[in-house]
Write an enzyme that holds these catalytic residues in place. Structure first.
Site, mmCIF file in Angstrom:
data_model
loop_
_atom_site.group_PDB
_atom_site.id
_atom_site.type_symbol
_atom_site.label_atom_id
_atom_site.label_comp_id
_atom_site.label_asym_id
_atom_site.label_seq_id
_atom_site.Cartn_x
_atom_site.Cartn_y
_atom_site.Cartn_z
ATOM 1 N N GLN A 1 0.832 -1.196 0.000
ATOM 2 C CA GLN A 1 0.000 0.000 0.000
ATOM 3 C C GLN A 1 0.877 1.260 0.000
ATOM 4 O O GLN A 1 0.611 2.231 -0.693
ATOM 5 C CB GLN A 1 -0.907 -0.011 1.241
ATOM 6 C CG GLN A 1 -1.991 1.058 1.246
ATOM 7 C CD GLN A 1 -3.100 0.746 0.268
ATOM 8 O OE1 GLN A 1 -3.354 -0.413 -0.023
ATOM 9 N NE2 GLN A 1 -3.740 1.781 -0.253
ATOM 10 N N VAL B 1 -5.444 6.575 -3.601
ATOM 11 C CA VAL B 1 -4.772 5.457 -2.935
ATOM 12 C C VAL B 1 -4.767 5.745 -1.435
ATOM 13 O O VAL B 1 -4.191 6.721 -0.989
ATOM 14 C CB VAL B 1 -3.312 5.319 -3.432
ATOM 15 C CG1 VAL B 1 -2.640 4.118 -2.775
ATOM 16 C CG2 VAL B 1 -3.272 5.175 -4.946
ATOM 17 N N SER C 1 -6.635 1.499 4.302
ATOM 18 C CA SER C 1 -7.261 0.931 3.107
ATOM 19 C C SER C 1 -7.989 -0.366 3.432
ATOM 20 O O SER C 1 -7.479 -1.211 4.171
ATOM 21 C CB SER C 1 -6.200 0.623 2.051
ATOM 22 O OG SER C 1 -6.776 -0.126 0.994
ATOM 23 N N HIS D 1 -8.287 -2.607 1.435
ATOM 24 C CA HIS D 1 -7.482 -3.662 0.814
ATOM 25 C C HIS D 1 -6.527 -4.297 1.834
ATOM 26 O O HIS D 1 -6.233 -5.478 1.740
ATOM 27 C CB HIS D 1 -6.694 -3.100 -0.377
ATOM 28 C CG HIS D 1 -7.557 -2.824 -1.569
ATOM 29 N ND1 HIS D 1 -7.985 -3.814 -2.416
ATOM 30 C CD2 HIS D 1 -8.107 -1.669 -2.037
ATOM 31 C CE1 HIS D 1 -8.752 -3.282 -3.377
ATOM 32 N NE2 HIS D 1 -8.842 -1.978 -3.160
ATOM 33 N N ASP E 1 -11.096 -4.915 -6.159
ATOM 34 C CA ASP E 1 -11.332 -4.067 -7.323
ATOM 35 C C ASP E 1 -11.643 -4.997 -8.480
ATOM 36 O O ASP E 1 -10.854 -5.882 -8.809
ATOM 37 C CB ASP E 1 -10.086 -3.225 -7.637
ATOM 38 C CG ASP E 1 -9.770 -2.238 -6.526
ATOM 39 O OD1 ASP E 1 -10.692 -1.917 -5.743
ATOM 40 O OD2 ASP E 1 -8.612 -1.792 -6.444
ATOM 41 N N GLU F 1 -15.539 5.258 -7.208
ATOM 42 C CA GLU F 1 -14.840 4.059 -7.692
ATOM 43 C C GLU F 1 -15.835 2.960 -8.045
ATOM 44 O O GLU F 1 -16.193 2.143 -7.188
ATOM 45 C CB GLU F 1 -13.856 3.535 -6.624
ATOM 46 C CG GLU F 1 -12.677 4.465 -6.352
ATOM 47 C CD GLU F 1 -11.585 3.801 -5.515
ATOM 48 O OE1 GLU F 1 -11.803 2.669 -5.029
ATOM 49 O OE2 GLU F 1 -10.514 4.414 -5.366
HETATM 50 ZN ZN LIG Z 1 -10.091 -0.743 -4.253
#
Ligand SMILES: [Zn+2]
Length: 276
Positions: free
Chosen positions: A151, A180, A186, A188, A195, A243
């Protein structure tokens, strides 16, 4: 002779009575035995069915979770079914003000190719991808779990890109962090999102919303527990640009509720739990 006949008659009668009394008893015994065996058979098959159902519900197989509107309705109503798995573990915020705790750990499981997610939600993703495929829609994951270190690399690269365009480091970092997330902030990093793009497409752009893949996700993702995490028009609340490719697991229960509410996760979470 008469008395002998009498005795014979009485013994025959007695025998008859004994026969009548004992026979139905044994027959009844047999019958009960039969009912126990027959009733125990469906019981076991019912039991195994229940466990299949539970595993299906946990794994969110398409047929139950994705299928009929009734199952959707029952999972979104609080009342009737007390066994609704709300996946409470996944109902939490990760954003600029809610970073992941340092000690946050989880097991990972591959969901597509090398891409991994938290094993507690991996099967939901796997089932969603499989069911989309059955509908002729090829969903392609381009990013899922990312380590905090990775990240950081992503953020550094993006910051550098803006610096090269002439922005100061602080400005560049601010702009980069719109796209980001800061490491630890995040989703993630928590392995609870992916994604997703159409096959062959690797560019994360708004154009994805014009694809049949996006349409399918908009209609179906919530049934598998995924929400469009950064919707259009909510940028000022999420702090992240729109997004159309980023899907976050909150479980089918909350995903349906959030979808119906039209709120983003921050808004819904605050409404549900109060500002923390
Ligand atoms: Zn993402």
């Amino acid at each position: 002779m008469k008395s002998v006949k009498y005795i014979l008659l009485i013994s025959v009668l007695l025998l008859g009575i004994v026969f009548l009394v004992t026979m139905p008893g044994t027959m009844r015994k047999n019958k009960t035995a039969e009912t126990t065996t027959t009733s125990s058979a469906p019981q076991t098959s019912q039991q195994s069915q229940v466990s299949i159902n539970t595993s299906v519900a946990n794994g969110s197989s398409a047929i139950v979770v994705g299928g009929e509107p009734e199952s959707t309705a029952s999972s979104s109503s609080d009342g009737g079914n007390a066994e609704v798995d709300k996946n409470e573990w996944a109902f939490f915020l990760i954003n600029q003000t809610h970073p992941l705790p340092d000690n946050y750990t989880f097991e990972r499981k591959a969901v597509q190719g090398k891409f991994e997610m938290d094993s507690r939600c991996a099967d939901y993703m796997i089932n969603m991808l499989a069911d989309a495929k059955k509908d002729g829609v090829n969903l392609n994951i381009v990013s899922a779990y990312r380590s905090v270190e990775y990240q950081q690399t992503l953020l550094d690269n993006d910051t550098k890109k803006y610096e090269e365009q002439g922005y100061s480091h602080d400005e560049a970092l601010k702009m980069a962090s719109q796209a980001v997330a800061i490491p630890g902030q995040s989703e993630h990093n928590a392995g609870i999102c992916a994604d997703i793009l159409d096959a062959g497409n690797y560019s994360l752009t708004e154009d994805f919303e014009k694809t049949p893949e996006f349409k399918w996700l908009s209609e179906n993702a919530a049934k598998y527990g995924f929400i469009l995490r950064y919707p259009k028009g909510k940028e000022s609340i999420t702090g992240i640009e729109y997004e159309p490719w980023h899907y976050r697991f909150v479980g089918p229960y909350y995903a349906q509720k959030i979808k119906e509410s039209g709120l983003c996760l921050e808004e819904y979470y605050e409404k549900e739990k109060g500002n923390q």
